[in-house]
Design a protein around this motif. Structure first.
Motif, short mmCIF file in Angstrom:
data_model
loop_
_atom_site.label_atom_id
_atom_site.label_comp_id
_atom_site.label_asym_id
_atom_site.label_seq_id
_atom_site.Cartn_x
_atom_site.Cartn_y
_atom_site.Cartn_z
N ARG A 1 0.82 -1.20 0.00
CA ARG A 1 0.00 0.00 0.00
C ARG A 1 0.86 1.26 0.00
NH1 ARG A 1 -4.74 -1.74 0.18
NH2 ARG A 1 -5.70 0.32 0.29
N TRP A 2 1.82 1.28 -0.93
CA TRP A 2 2.66 2.47 -1.10
C TRP A 2 2.14 3.25 -2.31
CZ3 TRP A 2 8.67 1.81 -0.39
CH2 TRP A 2 8.92 1.21 0.87
N LEU A 3 2.03 4.55 -2.14
CA LEU A 3 1.71 5.43 -3.26
C LEU A 3 2.94 6.31 -3.54
CD1 LEU A 3 -0.52 6.44 -5.26
CD2 LEU A 3 -1.00 8.25 -3.59
N ILE A 4 3.47 6.18 -4.74
CA ILE A 4 4.71 6.88 -5.06
C ILE A 4 4.44 7.96 -6.11
CG2 ILE A 4 7.09 6.57 -5.86
CD1 ILE A 4 6.77 3.57 -5.13
N VAL A 5 4.86 9.18 -5.82
CA VAL A 5 4.70 10.29 -6.77
C VAL A 5 6.02 11.03 -6.89
CG1 VAL A 5 2.22 10.65 -6.47
CG2 VAL A 5 3.83 11.80 -4.94
N ALA A 6 6.24 11.63 -8.03
CA ALA A 6 7.51 12.34 -8.25
C ALA A 6 7.24 13.80 -8.61
CB ALA A 6 8.30 11.67 -9.36
N ASP A 7 8.18 14.65 -8.24
CA ASP A 7 8.22 16.03 -8.73
C ASP A 7 6.91 16.79 -8.53
OD1 ASP A 7 10.98 16.18 -10.19
OD2 ASP A 7 10.11 14.26 -10.81
N VAL B 1 5.17 8.21 -0.89
CA VAL B 1 6.57 8.57 -1.15
C VAL B 1 6.61 9.69 -2.17
CG1 VAL B 1 8.81 7.74 -1.93
CG2 VAL B 1 7.26 6.18 -0.75
N SER B 2 7.26 10.79 -1.81
CA SER B 2 7.54 11.86 -2.77
C SER B 2 8.96 11.67 -3.25
CB SER B 2 7.36 13.23 -2.10
OG SER B 2 8.01 14.23 -2.86
N LEU B 3 9.11 11.36 -4.54
CA LEU B 3 10.42 10.95 -5.06
C LEU B 3 11.32 12.12 -5.41
CD1 LEU B 3 10.07 7.97 -7.58
CD2 LEU B 3 11.22 8.06 -5.38
N GLY B 4 11.35 13.13 -4.56
CA GLY B 4 12.26 14.24 -4.80
C GLY B 4 11.60 15.37 -5.55
N ASP B 5 12.16 16.57 -5.36
CA ASP B 5 11.56 17.79 -5.91
C ASP B 5 10.09 17.91 -5.49
OD1 ASP B 5 14.01 18.20 -6.99
OD2 ASP B 5 13.38 18.17 -9.07
N GLY B 6 9.84 17.50 -4.25
CA GLY B 6 8.51 17.71 -3.71
C GLY B 6 8.23 19.20 -3.58
N PHE B 7 9.31 19.96 -3.44
CA PHE B 7 9.21 21.41 -3.32
C PHE B 7 10.08 22.06 -4.36
CE2 PHE B 7 8.46 19.36 0.67
CZ PHE B 7 7.24 19.89 1.04
N TRP C 1 9.65 11.89 2.35
CA TRP C 1 10.14 12.88 1.37
C TRP C 1 11.54 12.48 0.95
CZ3 TRP C 1 6.61 16.48 -0.04
CH2 TRP C 1 5.57 16.77 0.86
N VAL C 2 11.71 11.95 -0.25
CA VAL C 2 13.05 11.71 -0.79
C VAL C 2 13.53 13.05 -1.32
CG1 VAL C 2 14.35 10.54 -2.62
CG2 VAL C 2 12.55 9.31 -1.36
N GLY D 1 5.77 13.79 8.15
CA GLY D 1 6.57 12.71 7.57
C GLY D 1 8.05 12.84 7.81
N ARG D 2 8.80 11.95 7.11
CA ARG D 2 10.25 11.83 7.29
C ARG D 2 10.95 12.24 6.02
NH1 ARG D 2 11.05 6.17 6.92
NH2 ARG D 2 8.97 5.84 6.05
N ARG D 3 12.28 12.43 6.12
CA ARG D 3 13.07 12.78 4.95
C ARG D 3 14.18 11.75 4.79
NH1 ARG D 3 17.42 15.38 2.68
NH2 ARG D 3 18.66 15.02 4.55
#
Lengths: 810, 245
Positions: free
Chosen positions: B43-49, B91-97, B125-126, B141-143
């Motif tokens: 049950r992981w949801l992964i999004v990028a950028d 999971v935010s795969l980086g460049d969340g911001f 937050w990756v 969350g965590r980084r």
């Protein structure tokens, strides 16, 4: 002011005598607008008062000349050099365009010449400099060339705002507009902010007729290829011919066709706006040198340098617009007082009628033209930002100044304030942060928060928004061939062939956003699509066509086969006529078809198609697609439309425009232009132009976002106004309903004679999002299949990314 | 959910088609048509950028004043996915911001929306090249610089060898005359499209991108997730390109 003796002698030495309108312009004290045909010595007329005033010497800039074309400024510079030298006038004449070297620009800012030749965009740029008051403070005269052409677009609005600024910087300056023949000179004078209209002798009527062709025009299509032998024969008999064709793609195809038949190897060139500048320059130089017998051209040659040796103009395809036809005819025979010769070649049966109607209009001197709307607010936004670039300004003073510009004479303070607010903060309902500030008010004056922003603003000056183009060049070195639209480029895969720059080329790949191609003359090419605004047949010409069709007593003017065709239509169905909107429902190839003969132009009928199919979808009629021409809309569906009146209800259509069409790609394209001109999106960034994909992508996203979160935003309001004309052209739908109080809806058992050619037309539009999605699905599946990635094979390895069958997806 | 079968088109509770299910390095994923990647087993949801704060950053730096609604819009779409899937971990795969400053100064309503989405689940937050060091204390969350999922690494930019799941490139594919955001699946790399609203795209045919996933396939984000091969076939069905729209 009268003509000084030295000037009179100069005229005499040239063997000329001044035209009456040239002297009239000299006599006029205030602003004036000269209407003269091509070859009437218009430009010299415009400069004569300046030259006379300057003969006594002048400190600083005296006369500013603005033309729509850079090429014209260079040509004018050469033409002025002669009288200046002959008369020993103490004058420097320089041009200032995008091509001017930066060293020359720098010098012009500190030491301007007496006469400066420029374009609307370069003028806007110069006005954005802090030195503008000094450069223009002593300006006496402004000459606006080809004003009729500038007034047709937002370039004209920008120019008029610039003129208003110049009038503030140098009170009392005199503006002179120069224009080709137009339908409403008074309106053009108002556009200038008011001017005395001077008419030159229009010269003899042109010798204009249909080109006799060995074969009759085909039922459909827009290429005119059936007439290639006849066109070649006409070229052979003439000295130099310009062959005008309405679109770039058709020009490419016609150029191919004419060369395929050109057994004498007559030197014939190609000229259109998507060719590289070098390629166009070569053709122009060859024309000027008299080395070409003909050039196949689009509107790219509507304006430009006079080539005195052109003695024949051929218009291939319906002229769409009488005024433009007359102006094109004027490109032939630039000797004053000699008639121009022009021939028209209709591309299909329907166009035969339009051509006959256009010829009647030309002979009756009945020009057409859509009235200009008020000055667009996106142009005003750009003007406000550029004004801020020159220095702090007072809002009240700027508002008063803007209202002196003709197009903005009726501007309300509320609209002005909205534009100012947009420039300052983005104008969003959610005033989220203090960081959303481009302009700030200090001591009552508005100014840029960050003066460095001037660089970005100046890089994005202008109101010409072309579709994003991608350059095309040879893979094995060599120059640029031209450009194709980015959307077309996206459909290419290596190995595809397409037509560009008069050649069939093979797509090899993309390198740093340039399309690389190799020669490939042997394959049937794809046609590059230029999806910009297609010129629609003008309202007046459409009325003439409708009146001609509806009145059998006037059919003598038509060829016999066209008469027979219309007679058969009258027999099996009915003729469209003024006051009646004719529609037909009939079955064909297992589908129900609805033809509506709206005569409202292709853009408006396309919009009507989008709106009607949506209503039909809701009514469960299963619309599958539609196509629109300048005369008719054809919709096909699973079930027949039996009661058309409710579908054509004005309020319903208007509501559809608001709710549904608002999300359509046509509106997004309209929005994109508004967003670019107003400065929301910057096309040019320091360090290179943004790639098209980014700009295109984000403008759609911005549009959707604004619609969702800020539906009353200024740019959406401007977009809605623009939808009344141009690509959406809803105004023409209303015009159609207004002039057709009676709906004549016929139920037929087969295709009618008038509808038959529609069956063969290209440009079918799959309706709505679903059609597009199904297309994408089919294409994706075909690509999977042909790549050998058979969906549904079992036993895939964990490591290998092999997709398997999608279970019943539809 | 049709999580068990391989290579199926998934349906959510309403029966709307949402994704494309495939196996990769021993894991079963669903490429969602939103552009997100779903690992049903954990049950992981992964999004990028996500690029939250993009319009704010542009305005702050004196650029265009874009509509300040991108954060809300991005989180609205992410919220739809979270509501449909109820992930245990996002999971935010980086460049969340869009930059570290943006991470520290989120607009109040964006921060509130984010907190609501993170409520009751884990959030990772990756870090990416835009937000290498961010961590506003207010963020849920965590980084981490990387994370592991089975034998696969989750990181912002694909690294030689892999296997990894990453973002960064904002891939798009040309399809039916338009560019579509797409998930790219190669042997060693799985590359997600940008989820953020105001993000441009890089064509998968760009050499910088294609070599990472050559021979694989893309899943285009439309009304449903459409798989297409990445090497163009020799011949394609001829037909005029759409001249409209």
């Amino acid at each position: 002011m009268s003509l000084p003796p030295a000037f009179a002698e100069w005229f005499a030495r040239q063997g000329w005598s001044p035209h009456p309108h040239q002297l009239a312009l000299l006599d006029t004290a205030g602003d004036s607008l000269l209407i003269a045909p091509t070859g009437g010595g218009k430009t010299l007329a415009g400069f004569l008062p300046s030259l006379v005033e300057l003969s006594g010497g002048w400190q600083g800039l005296h006369t500013l000349y603005v033309s729509p074309l850079k090429a014209l400024t260079a040509d004018i510079g050469r033409n002025l050099a002669r009288p200046v030298a002959d008369l020993g006038l103490p004058i420097r004449v320089e041009d200032r365009t995008g091509d001017t070297k930066s060293s020359a620009r720098q010098r012009q800012r500190t030491d301007p010449p007496q006469i400066l030749l420029t374009t609307p965009e370069s003028l806007a740029l110069m006005l954005s400099y802090p030195e503008a008051p000094r450069i223009f403070g002593n300006l006496r005269r402004v000459v606006l060339d080809e004003l009729h052409a500038l007034a047709e677009s937002k370039r004209g609005d920008q120019l008029m705002l610039g003129l208003a600024r110049l009038r503030s910087l140098s009170p009392g300056l005199i503006a002179t507009g120069l224009s080709a023949t137009v339908e409403d000179p008074a309106a053009l004078a108002d556009f200038m902010g008011g001017a005395a209209v001077i008419h030159a002798d229009p010269g003899p009527d042109p010798d204009i007729a249909m080109l006799r062709t060995a074969r009759p025009a085909p039922w459909s299509g827009g290429g005119g290829h059936y007439a290639v032998p006849d066109v070649l024969e006409a070229v052979r008999r003439a000295n130099t011919t310009i062959i005008f064709i309405n679109t770039r793609a058709q020009a490419e195809l016609f150029f191919q066709a004419i060369w395929a038949a050109n057994e004498d190897n007559l030197p014939i060139g190609l000229h259109h706006g998507s060719l590289s500048r070098e390629a166009r320059g070569r053709v122009e130089a060859a024309m000027a040198a008299g080395q070409l017998r003909a050039v196949v051209a689009t509107g790219s040659l509507d304006l430009g340098i006079d080539w005195g040796n052109v003695d024949l103009v051929i218009q291939v395809g319906a002229p769409k617009n009488v005024k433009r036809l007359v102006q094109r005819i004027g490109r032939a025979n630039h000797r004053y007082n000699a008639p121009s010769t022009a021939r028209i070649v209709p591309a299909n049966r329907f166009e035969v009628i339009e051509c006959v109607a256009a010829l009647e209009a030309v002979r009756a001197h009945d020009l057409d033209g859509e009235p200009r709307g008020p000055g667009p607010l996106d142009v005003l936004c750009q003007h406000i930002l550029l004004t801020a670039s020159a220095g702090p300004f007072d809002a009240d003073v700027l508002f008063a100044e803007v209202r002196t510009a003709g197009p903005y004479a009726g501007l309300t303070r509320a609209d002005f304030d909205d534009c100012l607010n947009f420039c300052a903060t983005g104008g969003y309902a959610l005033r989220a942060y203090d960081r959303w500030q481009r302009l700030v008010q200090r001591n009552g004056l508005w100014q840029l928060r960050d003066p460095r922003a001037t660089r970005d603003l100046r890089m994005n000056i202008g109101t010409i928004v072309e579709a994003e183009m991608m350059k095309v060049r040879w893979k094995r070195g060599g120059g640029l061939l031209g450009a194709v639209e980015e959307a077309f480029a996206a459909t290419l895969i290596p190995g595809d062939t397409f037509l560009t720059g008069g050649q069939t080329v093979r797509y090899e790949g993309l390198r740093e956003l340039v399309i690389e191609v190799s020669p490939n003359p042997h394959k049937e090419p794809k046609i590059a699509v230029f999806s910009g605004l297609k010129l629609a047949t003008s309202t007046e010409l459409s009325h003439r066509v409708l009146a001609l069709i509806g009145d059998p007593a006037r059919w003598d003017a038509l060829p016999p086969d066209t008469q027979g065709w219309l007679a058969l239509q009258a027999e099996v169905s009915a003729l469209p006529q003024p006051g009646t909107l004719l529609a037909e429902t009939f079955p064909y190839m297992g589908r129900w078809h609805l033809a509506i003969y709206g005569f409202a132009g292709r853009n408006a009928l396309q919009t009507l198609g989008l709106l009607l199919t949506r209503t039909m979808e809701e009514a469960g009629l299963g619309p599958l697609g539609f196509l629109s021409t300048d005369y008719a809309l054809l919709v096909w569906s699973l079930d027949p439309v039996t009661d058309l009146a409710p579908l054509m209800d004005r309020e319903g259509l208007r509501a559809g425009l608001g709710e549904w069409l608002a999300g359509n790609a046509v509106m997004k394209r309209t929005f994109r232009n508004v967003a670019i001109i107003s400065g929301l999106i910057q096309r040019n960034m320091p360090g290179g132009r943004r790639t098209g994909k980014q700009a295109t992508f984000s403008s759609d996203i911005l549009y959707d976002t604004l619609r969702r979160y800020d539906p009353d935003h200024l740019l959406l309001r401007i977009t809605a106004i623009e939808a009344g004309r141009g690509l959406v052209d809803f105004g023409r739908i209303e015009e159609m309903l207004d002039r057709s109080p009676r709906l004549d809806h016929r139920m037929l058992d087969r295709v009618s004679p008038l509808a038959a050619p529609l069956m063969l037309e290209m440009g079918r539009v799959r309706i709505e999002g679903q059609g597009r999605m199904r297309l994408a699905e089919a294409e994706a599946e075909a690509m999977m299949r042909e790549a050998g990635l058979t969906l549904g094979e079992p036993g895939m390895a964990d490591e290998a990314p092999v997709p398997v069958r999608t279970r019943k997806a539809r | 959910m049709t999580g068990d079968a391989q290579g199926t088109v998934g349906e959510d509770a309403q029966g709307a088609m949402t994704g494309f299910v495939f196996d990769w390095h021993g894991l079963t994923f669903e490429a969602r048509c939103s552009g997100a990647l779903w690992w049903p087993q954990g049950r992981w949801l992964i999004v990028a950028d996500l690029h939250l704060g993009k319009s704010e950053r542009m305005a702050r730096r004196g650029g265009a004043l874009l509509p300040p609604y991108d954060g809300l819009e991005t989180l609205r779409r992410l919220g739809d996915e979270i509501a449909a899937l109820d992930p245990a971990l996002v999971v935010s795969l980086g460049d969340g911001f869009d930059d570290d400053a943006a991470a520290g100064a989120l607009d109040a309503d964006v921060a509130a929306a984010l907190a609501a989405l993170a409520d009751g689940r884990d959030w990772l937050w990756v870090s990416g090249n835009h937000d290498p060091a961010h961590h506003g204390t207010a963020l849920p969350g965590r980084r981490a610089d990387e994370a592991r999922l089975g034998g696969v690494t989750l990181r912002h930019v694909a690294e030689a060898g892999g296997p990894d799941i990453s973002g960064h490139y904002h891939p798009v594919v040309p399809l039916a005359g338009a560019r579509r955001r797409a998930l790219l699946v190669g042997r060693d790399h799985l590359i997600l499209p940008a989820f953020g609203s105001y993000t441009g795209g890089l064509s998968v045919h760009d050499p910088a991108l294609l070599h990472l996933v050559e021979g694989g396939f893309a899943v285009a984000c439309l009304h449903r997730a459409l798989p297409i091969p990445l090497q163009p076939p020799r011949r394609r069905r001829a037909g005029p390109p759409l001249s409209f729209g």
